[in-house]
Scaffold this active site. Structure first.
Site, PDB file in Angstrom:
ATOM      1  N   LYS A   1       0.987  -1.054   0.283  1.00 54.00           N
ATOM      2  CA  LYS A   1      -0.284  -0.182  -0.294  1.00 54.00           C
ATOM      3  C   LYS A   1       1.100   1.297   0.373  1.00 54.00           C
ATOM      4  CE  LYS A   1      -3.688  -2.749   2.171  1.00 54.00           C
ATOM      5  NZ  LYS A   1      -5.289  -2.724   2.260  1.00 54.00           N
TER       6      LYS A   1
ATOM      7  N   SER B   1      -6.507  -9.488   6.249  1.00 54.37           N
ATOM      8  CA  SER B   1      -5.478  -9.516   8.371  1.00 54.37           C
ATOM      9  C   SER B   1      -4.960 -11.247   7.838  1.00 54.37           C
ATOM     10  CB  SER B   1      -6.809  -9.751   9.642  1.00 54.37           C
ATOM     11  OG  SER B   1      -7.700  -7.765   9.675  1.00 54.37           O
TER      12      SER B   1
ATOM     13  N   GLU C   1     -10.241  -0.413  -1.909  1.00 58.17           N
ATOM     14  CA  GLU C   1      -9.335   0.539  -1.171  1.00 58.17           C
ATOM     15  C   GLU C   1      -9.763   1.572  -2.467  1.00 58.17           C
ATOM     16  OE1 GLU C   1      -6.226   0.003   0.416  1.00 58.17           O
ATOM     17  OE2 GLU C   1      -6.823  -1.010   2.425  1.00 58.17           O
TER      18      GLU C   1
ATOM     19  N   HIS D   1      -8.979  -3.435  -6.288  1.00 54.89           N
ATOM     20  CA  HIS D   1      -9.275  -3.582  -4.633  1.00 54.89           C
ATOM     21  C   HIS D   1      -9.470  -2.705  -3.843  1.00 54.89           C
ATOM     22  CE1 HIS D   1      -7.189  -2.590  -0.289  1.00 54.89           C
ATOM     23  NE2 HIS D   1      -6.078  -4.354  -0.768  1.00 54.89           N
TER      24      HIS D   1
END
Ligand code: 13P
Length: 254
Positions: free
Chosen positions: A11, A215, A99, A97
């Site tokens: 990222k 996660s 995001e 993605h």
């Protein structure tokens, strides 16, 4: 034969020296493993070239970009093309993605254009799909995933689809420390594979790499990666720490 792999999504983290340090630490740790795992690193744009040079001697390491523009070239100030990425050693690109979908309003039309452009340019798409918490709570997980697969992925020819990697990333599990349980993740992965089976048949579906993201860490990777339809991970936060990422790589079945 399905390829198992772990992709690191860095990222908007790391600068030049920390990216070099992390890459070197991974290369040093992995060289002692009897079965070198397949690893994809996804640094920010300015770091691609230097990471590319470092991993070049290691055929099990590949390089992904986190984004690119769907046009071949042109007056798009601030954007990066697929050919530019290819020219610095990028082999894969993350598309869709959550995001990008949420924070940068990338909708299905744009993502479909990126999917086609990546394939034309010879980049392997890592196409991300995933439901939000409210989708899940309202039992709309599979509706959401269908809506994300249908416009681009499910309209590809079989030959084009066979180049694609899928990442299932439930939005509620990204960066929250909340992981889908192996049973929840496996249920969705099996459903995704079933869509490919319906579209292109058993062999193509069986050969598709479907990564889990959300996660993933050193403690949960083994259990997730041992599920029948989970072929590795797309890892955010835990990929920024060499020791933790190394543990995740070791959890990947040979
Ligand atoms: P985290 O592993 O930090 O939850 O991020 C997942 C992700 O978005 C990978 O693309």
């Amino acid at each position: 034969m399905r390829t198992k792999l772990v992709a690191a999504n860095w990222k908007m983290h790391l600068d030049l020296s920390s990216a070099i340090e992390l890459t070197q630490a991974l290369l040093d740790q992995i060289k002692d493993l009897p079965n070198p795992p397949n690893v994809i690193l996804s640094p920010g744009f300015p770091l691609l070239s230097v990471v590319s040079d470092k991993i070049k001697p290691y055929s099990n390491f590949k390089l992904a970009a986190q984004n690119f523009h769907e046009s071949v070239s042109g007056a798009f100030t601030g954007e990066v093309s697929a050919d530019m990425l290819r020219s610095v050693g990028v082999t894969h690109v993350i598309i869709g993605h959550s995001e990008r979908r949420q924070l940068f309003s990338e909708g299905e039309d744009r993502l479909t254009a990126k999917l086609h452009r990546a394939l034309e340019a010879g980049l392997i798409p890592i196409f991300c799909i995933g439901e939000s918490l409210s989708d899940r709570e309202e039992n709309k997980t599979f509706d959401r995933l269908s809506a994300q697969l249908e416009p681009g992925i499910l309209n590809l020819s079989k030959e084009a689809f066979e180049k694609v990697i899928i990442a299932y990333e439930p939005v509620w599990a990204i960066g929250t420390g909340k992981t889908a349980t192996p049973a929840q993740a496996q249920e969705v992965h099996a459903w995704i594979r079933q869509q490919f089976h319906t579209q292109w048949g058993a062999t193509t579906a069986e050969n598709c790499t479907i990564l889990y993201g959300g996660s993933v860490n050193a403690s949960n990777a083994s259990e997730l990666f041992s599920c029948a339809d989970i072929d590795g991970g797309l890892v955010g936060g835990a990929s920024l720490k060499a020791n933790e990422f190394y543990q995740i790589l070791k959890a990947l079945p040979a």
